[in-house]
Design a protein around this motif. Sequence first.
Motif, short mmCIF file in Angstrom:
data_model
loop_
_atom_site.label_atom_id
_atom_site.label_comp_id
_atom_site.label_asym_id
_atom_site.label_seq_id
_atom_site.Cartn_x
_atom_site.Cartn_y
_atom_site.Cartn_z
N HIS A 1 0.84 -1.19 0.00
CA HIS A 1 0.00 0.00 0.00
C HIS A 1 0.88 1.24 0.00
O HIS A 1 2.07 1.19 0.30
CB HIS A 1 -0.93 0.00 1.21
N ASN A 2 0.28 2.36 -0.34
CA ASN A 2 0.99 3.63 -0.29
C ASN A 2 0.98 4.18 1.13
O ASN A 2 -0.01 4.07 1.84
CB ASN A 2 0.35 4.65 -1.25
N THR A 3 2.11 4.76 1.53
CA THR A 3 2.23 5.35 2.86
C THR A 3 2.63 6.81 2.71
O THR A 3 3.02 7.26 1.62
CB THR A 3 3.28 4.62 3.70
N PHE A 4 2.56 7.55 3.80
CA PHE A 4 2.95 8.95 3.73
C PHE A 4 4.45 9.10 3.54
O PHE A 4 4.91 10.13 3.06
CB PHE A 4 2.47 9.69 4.99
N GLU A 5 5.21 8.05 3.87
CA GLU A 5 6.65 8.06 3.61
C GLU A 5 6.94 7.66 2.16
O GLU A 5 7.89 8.16 1.55
CB GLU A 5 7.36 7.10 4.56
N LYS A 6 6.10 6.75 1.62
CA LYS A 6 6.24 6.30 0.23
C LYS A 6 4.87 6.38 -0.46
O LYS A 6 4.21 5.37 -0.70
CB LYS A 6 6.78 4.88 0.19
N PRO A 7 4.44 7.60 -0.79
CA PRO A 7 3.09 7.78 -1.32
C PRO A 7 2.90 7.26 -2.75
O PRO A 7 1.76 7.16 -3.20
CB PRO A 7 2.90 9.29 -1.26
N GLU A 8 3.98 6.95 -3.44
CA GLU A 8 3.86 6.48 -4.82
C GLU A 8 4.42 5.07 -5.00
O GLU A 8 4.88 4.69 -6.07
CB GLU A 8 4.56 7.45 -5.77
N ALA A 9 4.32 4.27 -3.93
CA ALA A 9 4.76 2.88 -4.02
C ALA A 9 3.94 2.12 -5.06
O ALA A 9 4.45 1.27 -5.79
CB ALA A 9 4.66 2.20 -2.66
N ILE A 10 2.65 2.44 -5.13
CA ILE A 10 1.75 1.82 -6.12
C ILE A 10 1.13 2.92 -6.97
O ILE A 10 0.34 3.74 -6.47
CB ILE A 10 0.64 1.00 -5.44
N THR A 11 1.50 2.96 -8.23
CA THR A 11 0.93 3.90 -9.19
C THR A 11 0.82 3.17 -10.53
O THR A 11 1.49 2.16 -10.76
CB THR A 11 1.82 5.14 -9.37
N PRO A 12 -0.01 3.66 -11.44
CA PRO A 12 -0.11 3.02 -12.76
C PRO A 12 1.22 3.12 -13.53
O PRO A 12 1.92 4.13 -13.46
CB PRO A 12 -1.21 3.82 -13.46
N LYS A 13 1.54 2.05 -14.23
CA LYS A 13 2.75 2.01 -15.06
C LYS A 13 2.38 1.61 -16.49
O LYS A 13 1.33 1.00 -16.73
CB LYS A 13 3.73 0.96 -14.49
N GLU A 14 3.26 1.93 -17.41
CA GLU A 14 3.05 1.50 -18.78
C GLU A 14 3.13 -0.02 -18.84
O GLU A 14 3.95 -0.64 -18.16
CB GLU A 14 4.12 2.11 -19.69
N PHE A 15 2.27 -0.63 -19.64
CA PHE A 15 2.18 -2.08 -19.73
C PHE A 15 2.36 -2.49 -21.19
O PHE A 15 1.71 -1.95 -22.08
CB PHE A 15 0.82 -2.55 -19.21
N LYS A 16 3.25 -3.47 -21.42
CA LYS A 16 3.54 -3.87 -22.79
C LYS A 16 3.43 -5.38 -23.02
O LYS A 16 3.73 -5.84 -24.12
CB LYS A 16 4.95 -3.41 -23.17
N ASP A 17 3.00 -6.11 -22.01
CA ASP A 17 2.98 -7.58 -22.15
C ASP A 17 1.71 -8.03 -22.87
O ASP A 17 0.86 -8.74 -22.32
CB ASP A 17 3.08 -8.23 -20.77
N PHE A 18 1.57 -7.58 -24.12
CA PHE A 18 0.44 -7.99 -24.94
C PHE A 18 0.85 -7.96 -26.41
O PHE A 18 1.81 -7.29 -26.79
CB PHE A 18 -0.78 -7.10 -24.70
N LYS A 19 0.09 -8.68 -27.22
CA LYS A 19 0.30 -8.71 -28.66
C LYS A 19 -1.05 -8.52 -29.35
O LYS A 19 -2.08 -9.03 -28.88
CB LYS A 19 0.92 -10.04 -29.10
N PHE A 20 -1.03 -7.81 -30.46
CA PHE A 20 -2.26 -7.57 -31.22
C PHE A 20 -2.01 -7.94 -32.68
O PHE A 20 -1.17 -7.34 -33.35
CB PHE A 20 -2.68 -6.11 -31.09
N LYS A 21 -2.76 -8.96 -33.12
CA LYS A 21 -2.54 -9.45 -34.49
C LYS A 21 -3.85 -9.99 -35.07
O LYS A 21 -4.50 -10.82 -34.45
CB LYS A 21 -1.48 -10.56 -34.49
#
Length: 518
Positions: free
Chosen positions: A479-499
């Motif tokens: 979880h995010n804490t006041f010491e580490k408020p951005e421990a969990i944030t959205p990230k770019e995701f590339k583990d997919f293929k489209f064909k």
Amino acid sequence: MNTNITKLSKLFLVAVFGFSLTVQAQLKSEITIGYNKDAPVINKNIYGHFAEHLGRCIYDGFYVGPDSKIPNTNGVRNDIIAALKDLGIPNLRWPGGCFADTYHWKDGIGPKDERPEIVNQWWGGVTEDNSFGTHDFLDLCETLGTEPYLAANVGSGTIEEFTDWVQYVNHSGKSPMSDLRKKNNRDKPWGVKYWGIGNEMWGCGGNMTAEYYVNIYKRYVTFMADWSNSGDLFRIASGANAGDYHWTEVMMRDIPKHMLEGVALHSYSVIDWSNKGSATKFSEEQYFSSMKAALFMDELVRKHSEVMDKYDPEKKTALIVDEWGGWYDVEEGTNPGFLYQQNTMRDAMIAGCTLNIFNNHSDRVRMANLAQTINVLQAVILTKGDKMLLTPTYHVMKLYKVHQDAKMLPVKVSSPEYKFGDKALPAVSVSASQKEGKTHVSLVNIHTSQSVTTQINLDGIDIKNFTAKIISSGKLQDHNTFEKPEAITPKEFKDFKFKKGVLTVTLPPFSVVVLEGN
């Protein structure tokens, strides 16, 4: 197999996931997403929020007062205003909750130093000075660009008190209440559309039967004038507690259609009301129970909708899930009546799955309100002094806001199972929508240890490429804490293929992925 390697593997899994796991073969699922011109639009109000006078939600949450050193606008924290604007909240419910049926709105208007103090009998027995009242709330909604949703005092109030409130906030002409509003430095009415006629009338709102409350509802609504003459008032009956289908039956059967726009429903993802467990120190068994309770929302919505369909086959009356979310024991050392809890990856799973359910039932579900916005239950924001953090639930709702007012795309899902002991749940949850030439697919994998390779067949939907974001972490308890408020944030995701119209996505354990195609 080398015994030492096996032991090391198990230790690694315990360290990463927080509990012992069994390694399995990679799981697979198949999803078909199509287009149906008759499919409903996902009402933006499904992404609504709830701010009750409870614990530190209003005072020391939203409101710090104009004299605070924390930067504010008319006493409301600027960082919270910015965060909620960025989240794009479409509506905000106030002042309760149970608090609504003991709240007398005239105590919260006029000069702040002349307002009477009250005791919050429901939540902690604390004394409040009424410095945050009707003007403060409705002005906040204007600042946020969000629709106010007012919950009326039916339990301990009167019809006159209620109708005066409607007149005070909505009447543009000359009247006793509009004159009072102008005396309090507000010339233009706010034009409040959404009104809840009491809250949890089966419980803290008065311990009524459905048959008794339905007559109370009709009395209140009879004297509820639409001062704008626009016919826009949206009147919401206090609804059922989870699986009380009889309550919904009575509301739909006994309230004339012209007196009812919505019926409420409350349901929380609770493990056990007598032992709710810690928000951060939980076992896999407790996690499984939480997800079972969250996914039960699908059955609740379907069955309440079936009752409503009997009396309203055209689906004109909305199902309003105006309280939902995870509920655990309060954090150690905090007031038990303040319901302050942390927010982990488990809550991200609850949020993602629940919003997928609402999206997929948007023909009937047209408003919902997460409980609650700040510092209470499954909050999107936590504060501590001048510090503020955004929770994993906030980030899920921000990724999902692309579904607001988008056309729902029907989905068919073949999901693998997430098993615990002799029990099983579907591992994959999905919803999809289309708006302004963009297609969005939101996916959740609730499995604690296994990735799921998901093949998505896009039936006749013309898409050239995809981008994606993910919310994930190493442990469910993170979880995010006041010491580490951005421990969990959205990230770019590339583990997919489209064909060739087929999208193949590998969903990590306990993750939320939102894809955008154009």
